[in-house]
Design a protein around this motif. Structure first.
Motif, mmCIF file in Angstrom:
data_model
loop_
_atom_site.group_PDB
_atom_site.id
_atom_site.type_symbol
_atom_site.label_atom_id
_atom_site.label_comp_id
_atom_site.label_asym_id
_atom_site.label_seq_id
_atom_site.Cartn_x
_atom_site.Cartn_y
_atom_site.Cartn_z
ATOM 1 N N THR A 229 -3.337 26.787 28.815
ATOM 2 C CA THR A 229 -3.789 25.577 29.519
ATOM 3 C C THR A 229 -5.096 25.012 28.986
ATOM 4 N N ALA A 230 -5.861 25.799 28.214
ATOM 5 C CA ALA A 230 -7.205 25.357 27.830
ATOM 6 C C ALA A 230 -7.464 25.315 26.332
ATOM 7 N N ILE A 231 -6.601 25.940 25.536
ATOM 8 C CA ILE A 231 -6.893 26.021 24.105
ATOM 9 C C ILE A 231 -6.869 24.646 23.447
ATOM 10 N N ASP A 232 -6.131 23.697 24.038
ATOM 11 C CA ASP A 232 -6.090 22.348 23.467
ATOM 12 C C ASP A 232 -7.484 21.725 23.439
ATOM 13 N N LEU A 236 -9.621 20.582 20.159
ATOM 14 C CA LEU A 236 -10.161 19.222 20.043
ATOM 15 C C LEU A 236 -11.653 19.256 19.755
ATOM 16 N N ARG A 237 -12.349 20.203 20.357
ATOM 17 C CA ARG A 237 -13.791 20.358 20.125
ATOM 18 C C ARG A 237 -14.078 20.704 18.670
ATOM 19 N N THR A 238 -13.232 21.546 18.067
ATOM 20 C CA THR A 238 -13.512 22.042 16.721
ATOM 21 C C THR A 238 -12.839 21.232 15.613
ATOM 22 N N SER A 241 -13.113 15.536 17.733
ATOM 23 C CA SER A 241 -14.442 15.061 18.133
ATOM 24 C C SER A 241 -14.550 15.065 19.642
ATOM 25 N N PHE A 242 -15.784 14.911 20.142
ATOM 26 C CA PHE A 242 -15.979 14.824 21.577
ATOM 27 C C PHE A 242 -15.363 13.542 22.140
ATOM 28 N N GLU A 243 -15.286 12.490 21.308
ATOM 29 C CA GLU A 243 -14.643 11.255 21.768
ATOM 30 C C GLU A 243 -13.176 11.496 22.084
ATOM 31 N N GLU A 244 -12.477 12.195 21.179
ATOM 32 C CA GLU A 244 -11.064 12.519 21.412
ATOM 33 C C GLU A 244 -10.918 13.430 22.623
ATOM 34 N N GLY A 378 -5.040 13.818 16.818
ATOM 35 C CA GLY A 378 -6.148 13.927 17.761
ATOM 36 C C GLY A 378 -5.691 14.308 19.156
ATOM 37 N N ALA A 379 -6.163 13.573 20.159
ATOM 38 C CA ALA A 379 -5.853 13.878 21.556
ATOM 39 C C ALA A 379 -4.352 13.817 21.824
#
Length: 474
Positions: A229-232, A236-238, A241-244, A378-379
């Motif tokens: 549930t959280a690895i996505d 995205l962080r790595t 980007s934080f925008e995505e 991306g997202a």
């Protein structure tokens, strides 16, 4: 539990989901896209730390609660080891200055690290104190403790806007940590009798070892589900980007509307299905409930595909991609809820290792999917990967349940969920290009839904018609 008690416990998840659906979109108008993404990393970290540092003793507390003669002493045994370990870890991390904030937010400020450390501590304490309320069936107090912090967060953000406070990352983190600390204070007040008595109780090392033996193996399954549930967000962080990550977080918050179904169903389903099984009447009723939930899953995907454009009415222009991503994001709560109806055989047979195996395999699928898709899409890639991995999770839980218990009809479930997930994937990745073709696809799915589930639709209409008739007669 009585219907009144169930309703009291349900207020919290339902109200929390609704307020979460409101709060994040509100934040998007006043804080940067990058800072919204940074808050998602904070939530991921809090969830992971609770899972890791609880050492499985939260599950042991639930298991031992009704058999324990000294419940305050049980709370101390469950809570103290992880609390000490977490405190030491936080102090060590803070000794490196702003490293913790640098890893989470890419902003190496020591004061942000202190705020994160405080959030880690109070979130851990809140986890165990909330269990005290749940196990004592104090549903209303439990629900209010979930609702009030979200209301406080909205109030703080509103006050920022009213008095013109700087819309900085520090103030956004401060607002979130304040609300988390507030819930801990509420839990502390409502459970003061238990934890005050627990402080003076004796710590039984032998019983603690027994609790650890039960709880520690459960961490592996918990970590697998956390990863699912959280690895996505971590990827995205790595990899992006934080925008995505900000765009993805908002899409997930809108998908929280589907999580309301998951929350309410989870409260009611487990005690009900085990009661059916104990009287030997479980299988037929499980089939019927599965069809109803399948109908809601397909309906949810179809309506999301047709109406996702409406989310842009509530968001700034730079979040336009949310309308495509949100359809895949609802896959998690919808497919998880459906899997709860098909996995009952594992619970009844007490073969929980199969649930852990299903979560582990689906986690591996999600890892591979995120690694492949996020650099390209991306997202949108993260949403697609999580949606597909939860379909795998649903299928595995169903098949393992059949293996250890009894066969259930599943051709219709697999077919309809595969069509829905495939449509969500295409919609998320290429919906903007396909346009009217996707509208036609969801209309076709919805039309077939009316035909396939016409019996269930008639039953629901008849049920509410009878309720209204009785109400009018009274």
């Amino acid at each position: 539990m009585t219907p009144k008690q169930i309703a009291a416990f349900a207020i919290g998840p339902i109200g929390g989901a609704v307020l979460g659906l409101i709060s994040l979109p509100v934040i998007t108008w006043f804080f940067s896209q990058e800072d919204v993404g940074r808050m998602a990393m904070l939530q991921v970290t809090l969830g992971f730390s609770i899972l890791l540092f609880s050492l499985g003793l939260d599950q042991s507390y639930v298991r031992e609660f009704h058999e324990a003669e000294n419940k305050p002493a049980l709370l101390k045994r469950a809570m103290l080891p992880g609390l000490i370990l977490l405190l030491i870890t936080v102090l060590v991390l803070l000794s490196f200055g702003g490293s913790l904030a640098d890893w989470l937010f890419d902003v190496p400020h020591w004061h942000l690290s202190v705020l994160v450390g405080l959030a880690l501590m109070v979130s851990y304490i809140s986890r165990f104190l909330s269990l005290v309320l749940r196990m004592n069936e104090r549903g209303l107090a439990f629900s209010m403790s979930q609702l009030l912090p979200k209301l406080l967060l909205l109030a703080i953000i509103g006050s920022y806007v009213a008095i013109g406070v700087d819309k900085s990352l520090t103030n956004l983190v401060l607002a979130n940590v304040t609300s988390i600390t507030f819930v801990c204070a509420i839990y502390g007040w409502n459970t003061r009798a238990e934890w005050l008595a627990g402080i003076s109780s004796k710590l039984d090392i032998n019983q603690l070892k027994s609790m650890l033996q039960f709880g520690m193996p459960l961490i592996l399954g918990g970590l697998a589900f956390w990863g699912l549930t959280a690895i996505d967000k971590v990827f995205l962080r790595t990899l992006a980007s934080f925008e995505e990550l900000g765009v993805y977080s908002i899409a997930v918050s809108f998908a929280g509307a589907a999580a309301i179904l998951q929350s309410v169903f989870s409260v009611v389903w487990a005690p009900t299905v085990y009661k059916w099984a104990s009287t030997g009447q479980g299988l037929e009723k499980v089939h019927k409930v599965s069809r109803y939930i399948l109908a809601l899953v397909v309906l949810g995907f179809s309506l999301a595909g047709l109406l996702s454009w409406t989310v842009t009415l509530f968001l700034p222009a730079n979040y336009a991609a949310v309308q495509w991503i949100v359809v895949s994001c609802i896959g998690f709560p919808l497919l998880y809820t459906l899997s709860e109806t098909t996995v009952v055989g594992i619970g009844i047979s007490r073969r929980s290792s199969f649930s852990m195996l299903a979560a582990g395999i689906a986690f591996a699928v999600n890892l591979a999917g995120n690694w492949w898709l996020i650099p390209i899409y991306g997202a949108a890639g993260a949403a697609v990967s999580t949606c597909v991995s939860f379909w795998v999770f649903f299928v595995l839980r169903t098949e393992f349940s059949i293996y250890v218990w009894k066969s259930i009809p599943r051709v219709l479930m697999y077919t309809y969920t595969m069509i829905s997930v495939s449509g969500a994937v295409v919609f998320t990745l290429w919906g903007e290009v396909l346009g009217c073709w996707m509208v036609g696809f969801w209309v076709l799915v919805l039309g077939s839904w009316v035909v396939i589930f016409r019996g269930e639709v008639r039953e629901v209409i008849g049920f509410f018609r009878n309720k209204v008739s009785r109400w009018v007669r009274q």
